[in-house]
Design a protein around this motif. Sequence first.
Motif, short mmCIF file in Angstrom:
data_model
loop_
_atom_site.label_atom_id
_atom_site.label_comp_id
_atom_site.label_asym_id
_atom_site.label_seq_id
_atom_site.Cartn_x
_atom_site.Cartn_y
_atom_site.Cartn_z
N VAL A 240 0.42 -1.14 0.33
CA VAL A 240 0.23 -0.12 0.07
C VAL A 240 0.47 1.01 -0.12
O VAL A 240 0.42 1.97 -0.35
CB VAL A 240 -0.60 -0.09 1.13
N SER B 293 -2.85 -13.11 1.58
CA SER B 293 -3.97 -13.22 0.58
C SER B 293 -4.34 -14.07 0.20
O SER B 293 -6.04 -14.22 -0.09
CB SER B 293 -3.51 -12.14 -0.98
N THR C 84 -9.77 -10.26 -3.57
CA THR C 84 -8.92 -9.50 -4.41
C THR C 84 -10.20 -9.43 -5.90
O THR C 84 -10.08 -8.62 -6.91
CB THR C 84 -7.47 -10.09 -4.61
N THR D 296 -5.17 -3.70 1.67
CA THR D 296 -4.86 -4.18 0.12
C THR D 296 -6.13 -5.16 -0.97
O THR D 296 -6.14 -4.91 -2.30
CB THR D 296 -3.71 -5.33 -0.47
#
Length: 494
Positions: A27, A126, A176, A439
């Motif tokens: 970020v 993630s 995401t 993120t």
Amino acid sequence: MTSRAARSEKFGAFEGDGIIRCDACPVLCRIRPGRAGACSRYANQDGVLVRTDPALTLAHAVEDHRPVVAFARGEWDGELLDPSRAFVTGVGAGTTYPDYKPAPFIVGATHAGVDTVTVVTEGMFSYCGVKVKIDTDRHLGPEAAAVRVNGEQVGHVTTAEYGSQMLSIGGVRHLTGGSKKEGVVTCETLLKLCGAEPVEMTIDGGHSVVVQAGRAPIVDGTPERRMRVGCGSATVGIFAQQWLGHVDEVIVVDDHITGVLSEHQAGKVLNMPPAGIRVRGRRSTPGRYFQVAHPGLGWGGTDITDPLGIIERIDPKVAWPGLRLLLTSTTGEDALWCVLDEALKPVPAEMPEAVRMVVDRIGENCEPSLCSVLFMAGAGGSLRAGVTENPVLLTQAVAAGEVRVTMGGAPVYLWPGGGITVMADVLRMPKLSFGHVPTPAIVAPIEFTLPRALYARLGGHMDQVVPVQEVLRGLGDDLRVETWHPANPWPFPR
């Protein structure tokens, strides 16, 4: 800026006016003096980038079970804790982004005569999520149905297990692969679930459920109490001998496998005569019926509220007036006693005490209904590069069982096959183990413990190994100490 303990970090770039660009994650927050970044984990304190959470060390209890000295800021001198009983966790340690940086702590110690190294970091995941086990036979929603929080899909219903409904929450596609809002809501949901906080979810085509690790689920506003003792067939088999002589027929209503005692092998072995009562659904093997009703919140996880509706017909050539019939659910929470009248119609009656005792025993054998939350994640590039310059060697050593992997000191289940994919029970991890970066991704502690000689062979960052005594002293006010979770195995040789 947060008032929690803070320690300086050896990264970040100055951009003028006292602003620091933090590079602890992709970020790249621009943090003004006296402010924290978007994750609240890093802050700008008088022009120095600092970590805002104290690092957590777990202390193994001594044999006489004396309490561990509590953390008191400003009083720690690094000698109050026996280093041989100290395990530095990844909680509050900091991350390794970008990939080339060694882990925040690479701790050297000697245990039982073995020189060891523990590589300590917070991983940014993630590719992560949680598997939720909900102990109930209530129907929450169809398999593969979307699970939503605040209208956003955060996961799906997966295959039911024995006595439990299962949800898969999170994952990279929700974090995401969808809208920004979906990613934010998914990240918030994972943080709450991993922190053992309650989360209300709705399931498409199903019901609302409040999930909290270690607590009973709440389905459509009603707390669950019992996990079923078994399917209908299993319940018949378990209690058949105890019903013998007190009943002529027992029907255990279950969404998956409904049991009928006189037809069941258990009834045959006990020489019970046929009762002539045929239930609805598809007959599988004798005394076992599938699809007797639709799934629901009624008896045995079906939509049945009137159990007599499960009876398809009563054969007058086989049944007789006065036949004693018990209908019960797989938890014993629902039960009905009937006696057939002259027209062979089941008439509800007061349940005999001997029968009631067996129904109560069904309930006694049901475990409390709870929610379990297992964090699941894959360790990727930056995390492994923080351990060794050749990450595949770490992967191979972990797979071979040569490296012990823990998360906040908690044991993990390592999935076989490629990569380092692990699962950990969030209730065995320290409180406040989890954070996030916007993120979005989840931040979680992870530790790799192995012999020092092996660490050298793996191409580890040997020049970064620091004796545990120096780590404890160096943290000073930025260290908190908690007692080792007694259910977790000690990661070092004993």
